[in-house]
Write a protein that holds these residues in place. Structure first.
Motif, PDB file in Angstrom:
ATOM      1  N   ILE A  28       0.854  -1.294  -0.024  1.00 23.68           N
ATOM      2  CA  ILE A  28      -0.104  -0.005  -0.195  1.00 23.68           C
ATOM      3  C   ILE A  28       0.706   1.297  -0.121  1.00 23.68           C
ATOM      4  N   LEU A  29       1.766   1.289   0.821  1.00 23.59           N
ATOM      5  CA  LEU A  29       2.925   2.245   0.967  1.00 23.59           C
ATOM      6  C   LEU A  29       3.688   2.565  -0.492  1.00 23.59           C
ATOM      7  N   LEU A  30       4.047   1.504  -1.280  1.00 20.85           N
ATOM      8  CA  LEU A  30       4.650   1.533  -2.508  1.00 20.85           C
ATOM      9  C   LEU A  30       3.409   2.093  -3.554  1.00 20.85           C
ATOM     10  N   LEU A  31       2.262   1.858  -3.618  1.00 21.50           N
ATOM     11  CA  LEU A  31       1.324   2.352  -4.297  1.00 21.50           C
ATOM     12  C   LEU A  31       1.199   3.795  -4.124  1.00 21.50           C
ATOM     13  N   LEU A  32       0.886   4.109  -2.889  1.00 16.60           N
ATOM     14  CA  LEU A  32       0.798   5.531  -2.743  1.00 16.60           C
ATOM     15  C   LEU A  32       2.142   6.196  -2.909  1.00 16.60           C
ATOM     16  N   ALA A  33       3.183   5.794  -2.873  1.00 19.10           N
ATOM     17  CA  ALA A  33       4.405   6.631  -3.300  1.00 19.10           C
ATOM     18  C   ALA A  33       4.468   6.589  -4.734  1.00 19.10           C
ATOM     19  N   LEU A  34       4.010   5.366  -5.489  1.00 19.67           N
ATOM     20  CA  LEU A  34       4.214   5.659  -6.957  1.00 19.67           C
ATOM     21  C   LEU A  34       3.165   6.428  -7.660  1.00 19.67           C
ATOM     22  N   THR A  35       1.898   6.633  -6.844  1.00 18.55           N
ATOM     23  CA  THR A  35       0.805   7.536  -7.691  1.00 18.55           C
ATOM     24  C   THR A  35       0.703   8.823  -6.896  1.00 18.55           C
ATOM     25  N   VAL A  36       0.412   8.812  -5.580  1.00 22.36           N
ATOM     26  CA  VAL A  36       0.017  10.106  -4.973  1.00 22.36           C
ATOM     27  C   VAL A  36       1.301  11.118  -4.668  1.00 22.36           C
ATOM     28  N   ALA A  37       2.063  10.566  -3.843  1.00 24.69           N
ATOM     29  CA  ALA A  37       3.252  11.215  -3.169  1.00 24.69           C
ATOM     30  C   ALA A  37       4.020  11.845  -4.322  1.00 24.69           C
ATOM     31  N   SER A  38       4.790  12.724  -3.853  1.00 27.64           N
ATOM     32  CA  SER A  38       6.195  13.341  -4.986  1.00 27.64           C
ATOM     33  C   SER A  38       7.205  13.951  -3.884  1.00 27.64           C
ATOM     34  N   GLY A  39       8.331  13.973  -4.698  1.00 30.28           N
ATOM     35  CA  GLY A  39       9.378  14.373  -3.961  1.00 30.28           C
ATOM     36  C   GLY A  39      10.070  13.684  -2.707  1.00 30.28           C
ATOM     37  N   THR A  40      10.498  14.290  -1.723  1.00 25.75           N
ATOM     38  CA  THR A  40      11.025  13.597  -0.823  1.00 25.75           C
ATOM     39  C   THR A  40      10.274  12.570  -0.206  1.00 25.75           C
ATOM     40  N   VAL A  41       8.953  13.021   0.243  1.00 26.06           N
ATOM     41  CA  VAL A  41       8.000  11.907   0.774  1.00 26.06           C
ATOM     42  C   VAL A  41       7.682  10.427  -0.022  1.00 26.06           C
ATOM     43  N   ALA A  42       7.954  10.704  -1.554  1.00 25.20           N
ATOM     44  CA  ALA A  42       7.669   9.488  -1.972  1.00 25.20           C
ATOM     45  C   ALA A  42       8.849   8.677  -1.980  1.00 25.20           C
ATOM     46  N   GLY A  43       9.850   9.271  -1.990  1.00 22.77           N
ATOM     47  CA  GLY A  43      11.326   8.535  -1.703  1.00 22.77           C
ATOM     48  C   GLY A  43      11.294   7.881  -0.418  1.00 22.77           C
ATOM     49  N   VAL A  44      10.830   8.614   0.776  1.00 29.89           N
ATOM     50  CA  VAL A  44      10.751   7.760   1.989  1.00 29.89           C
ATOM     51  C   VAL A  44       9.839   6.754   2.004  1.00 29.89           C
ATOM     52  N   GLU A  45       8.670   6.949   1.433  1.00 27.83           N
ATOM     53  CA  GLU A  45       7.698   6.001   1.393  1.00 27.83           C
ATOM     54  C   GLU A  45       8.219   4.615   0.709  1.00 27.83           C
ATOM     55  N   VAL A  46       9.006   4.883  -0.394  1.00 23.40           N
ATOM     56  CA  VAL A  46       9.433   3.762  -1.270  1.00 23.40           C
ATOM     57  C   VAL A  46      10.545   2.932  -0.203  1.00 23.40           C
ATOM     58  N   VAL A  47      11.556   3.689   0.325  1.00 17.19           N
ATOM     59  CA  VAL A  47      12.584   3.295   1.128  1.00 17.19           C
ATOM     60  C   VAL A  47      11.788   2.239   2.193  1.00 17.19           C
ATOM     61  N   LEU A  48      10.811   2.774   2.982  1.00 18.33           N
ATOM     62  CA  LEU A  48      10.046   2.230   4.124  1.00 18.33           C
ATOM     63  C   LEU A  48       9.359   1.075   3.526  1.00 18.33           C
ATOM     64  N   ALA A  49       8.680   0.916   2.259  1.00 19.78           N
ATOM     65  CA  ALA A  49       8.062  -0.067   1.755  1.00 19.78           C
ATOM     66  C   ALA A  49       9.080  -1.262   1.488  1.00 19.78           C
ATOM     67  N   LEU A  50      10.052  -1.063   1.020  1.00 14.62           N
ATOM     68  CA  LEU A  50      11.163  -2.047   0.559  1.00 14.62           C
ATOM     69  C   LEU A  50      11.526  -2.581   2.020  1.00 14.62           C
ATOM     70  N   LEU A  51      11.847  -1.825   3.062  1.00 16.92           N
ATOM     71  CA  LEU A  51      12.299  -2.238   4.495  1.00 16.92           C
ATOM     72  C   LEU A  51      11.230  -3.108   4.951  1.00 16.92           C
ATOM     73  N   LEU A  52       9.786  -2.693   4.827  1.00 15.61           N
ATOM     74  CA  LEU A  52       8.820  -3.748   5.317  1.00 15.61           C
ATOM     75  C   LEU A  52       8.510  -4.959   4.590  1.00 15.61           C
ATOM     76  N   LEU A  53       8.842  -4.992   3.404  1.00 16.13           N
ATOM     77  CA  LEU A  53       8.929  -6.073   2.448  1.00 16.13           C
ATOM     78  C   LEU A  53      10.009  -7.000   2.778  1.00 16.13           C
ATOM     79  N   ILE A  54      11.232  -6.623   3.003  1.00 14.12           N
ATOM     80  CA  ILE A  54      12.273  -7.311   3.429  1.00 14.12           C
ATOM     81  C   ILE A  54      12.116  -7.934   4.818  1.00 14.12           C
ATOM     82  N   ALA A  55      11.766  -7.137   5.770  1.00 16.92           N
ATOM     83  CA  ALA A  55      11.077  -7.627   7.244  1.00 16.92           C
ATOM     84  C   ALA A  55      10.229  -8.715   7.006  1.00 16.92           C
TER      85      ALA A  55
END
Length: 75
Positions: A28-55
């Motif tokens: 869900i975070l990844l989807l939001l980051a790729l569609t709605v968010a922009s700039g730094t917020v999108a980058g943070v959401e993508v990194v957080l989503a990847l960390l959650l997927l790895i966990a």
């Protein structure tokens, strides 16, 4: 099945449930980051989503490994 076996089974199910929830939240975070968010917020959401997927993957791996090697520990 002994009481210890039931406890293990319950713990495994709980781990897999948590792993599934983490994966859903990450997607869900990844989807939001790729569609709605922009700039730094999108980058943070993508990194957080990847960390959650790895966990999530790590938790699933541990649960499966516990199940795979459960019979060999008792010997």
């Amino acid at each position: 099945m002994a009481a210890g076996g039931q406890d293990r089974s319950k713990a495994r199910r709980n781990r897999l449930l948590v792993a599934g929830l983490l994966a859903v939240v990450a997607l869900i975070l990844l989807l939001l980051a790729l569609t709605v968010a922009s700039g730094t917020v999108a980058g943070v959401e993508v990194v957080l989503a990847l960390l959650l997927l790895i966990a999530s993957y790590a938790i699933q791996y541990a649960a499966r490994r516990d199940t795979l090697y459960r019979d060999r520990r008792g010997r």
